[in-house]
Design a protein around this motif. Structure first.
Motif: not given
Length: 254
Positions: A38-64
């Protein structure tokens, strides 16, 4: 949000972080999960984008290890992702969702075709540049603007951004696919990071969702990097295609 829903969002973030480190398209797990609760689409999109940033950094570190010796290439291409991600975020806030939704399936399909035929296309590109002494370190001249366009798409929504980036890098840069996958993780982190920063300032963000997805994505990023780095080039290419087909199917059935 009830406790079991929070647990589901955390697990979705873990799965998304794992997939993003190997290919991309983790948004296809987290975004529908948020909508289902039930999260509104725009709120879901922006919250999801911010939340996935640490994961992207974690993946990049894993490929160092694969990123070693690519500093100049990464910095140059990261500027394209930075600009593209910012433009994509502005477009999300300014345009109706229908503006991009029609072209997303075509972009994913194009990325899949390019990934499948990447060895042949790469050989053709290399042959074309052979008379000039081979491809430059940063790739063919069109790689930078292509990465910028991928950043625009990533900043706007991001699902299958990794598929598109791997197609561009694999064809335009003469290097091992796993090393390019490490570059892909950095570029995705940059695009998501700048768009997430813009969203955090001007958009309606659910920070509880951000925290849950972020924690899961960081763990998933390490898992994905550990597993993905062991895949041979052909196996990685097959995995990219499988994830891309799933992304395309999800969009077409939506």
């Amino acid at each position: 949000m009830e406790l079991w829903e929070m647990a589901a969002v955390l697990l979705a973030g873990l799965a998304a972080g794992t997939i993003n480190a190997v290919v991309g398209s983790g948004t296809l797990i987290t975004f529908p999960t948020l909508l289902a609760f039930g999260v509104p689409p725009v709120t879901a999109n922006v919250s999801n984008t911010i939340g996935l940033v640490p994961g992207s950094v974690s993946g990049a570190v894993g490929y160092r290890k694969e990123l070693a010796g690519q500093r100049s290439r990464v910095v140059r291409l990261a500027t394209a992702s930075l600009v593209g991600g910012a433009v994509g975020a502005v477009l999300l806030l300014a345009l109706p969702s229908e503006a991009f939704s029609a072209i997303v399936p075509a972009l994913i399909l194009l990325g899949l075709v390019l990934v499948v035929f990447q060895p042949r296309i790469s050989a053709w590109v290399a042959k074309r540049h052979e008379s000039l002494g081979g491809l430059p370190e940063h790739g063919a001249i069109w790689v930078w603007p292509a990465v910028l366009l991928c950043g625009v798409y990533g900043g706007y929504f991001g699902a299958a951004q990794g598929v598109l980036l791997m197609a561009v890098l694999g064809i335009g840069i003469d290097d091992a696919l796993q090393r390019l996958n490490g570059v892909k993780n950095v570029l995705a982190a940059v695009a998501n990071g700048i768009s997430g920063l813009i969203y955090a300032i001007v958009a309606d963000v659910d920070w509880r969702i951000v925290a849950l997805i972020g924690i899961g994505a960081v763990i998933g990023g390490q898992l994905g990097a550990s597993w993905g780095r062991k895949l041979p080039a052909t196996g990685l290419r097959v995995f990219i295609v499988v994830v891309g087909v799933a992304a395309l199917t999800a969009f077409l059935l939506d």
